[in-house]
Scaffold this active site. Sequence first.
Site, short mmCIF file in Angstrom:
data_model
loop_
_atom_site.label_atom_id
_atom_site.label_comp_id
_atom_site.label_asym_id
_atom_site.label_seq_id
_atom_site.Cartn_x
_atom_site.Cartn_y
_atom_site.Cartn_z
CG HIS A 114 -19.81 44.51 19.57
ND1 HIS A 114 -20.24 43.89 20.72
CD2 HIS A 114 -20.58 45.62 19.43
CE1 HIS A 114 -21.23 44.58 21.26
NE2 HIS A 114 -21.44 45.64 20.50
CG ASN A 115 -20.46 48.13 16.07
OD1 ASN A 115 -20.54 47.77 17.24
ND2 ASN A 115 -20.31 49.39 15.72
CD GLU A 118 -25.54 46.16 18.36
OE1 GLU A 118 -25.87 46.05 19.55
OE2 GLU A 118 -24.82 47.10 17.93
#
Length: 249
Positions: A114-115, A118
Amino acid sequence: MLVQAGAPVDATIDKLTQYMEPGDIIIDGGNEWYENTERRKAKVEGLGLRYMGMGVSGGEEGARRGPSMMPGGSPEAYKYIEPIVTKVAAQVDDGPCVMYIGDGGAGNYVKMVHNGIEYGDMQLISEAYDILNVVGGLDNEELAAVFAEWNKGELQSFLIEISAIIVNKKDEEAGGYLVDKIVDRTGAKGTGKWTVQQAAEMGIAAPTIAASLDGRYMSACKEERVAAAKFYSELGLKVMTSLGTVLRL
């Protein structure tokens, strides 16, 4: 617990376990390398305790209105915390933003990816800003209008939304725009690097995330970039971009 990844987590666990009873649950809500979570889970279970690694995303909005959570680890432990996290999590049309990801370090692994995604999103936004500002000549108000317009279509997202706000935020004390006064240097906490490492080990191309990691590393080299800009300037070359990465005669 929410402490810095690495040794501080181990030290906190050692302290906590002195006062815990069999069946108690430890939840690490920080960003952590998933293999560390699996190692800690095995250690804690050896003491008769339960351990979970839970990714948490949401920032200040999540703190006020509920975050997205990615719990992993002991399935037995999740049964106890499920009624709590489903109420604490952000609530959307199809339910709370939380689900049990899987055993071991699964929760931390999903948060890591997820990071990493991002990271890539922020790099794309940064490059779009740089091109529009330096090459296109758009001022802050025009940049804000572009990002606001993008946020009305398929690019609608939290990052695009706040980009429109950030570039148009004025310095109320000294005048001008705040974003133009922020030092162009950033850091990295590890999740982007871990994502790129995992992609490489699995033979999966992740060029956007890898480029974003390179961008962060170059950003951190502020003194070197300033020295390089001075060197090339003395040779008669002109820096085109704010990052000093594209040059022309």
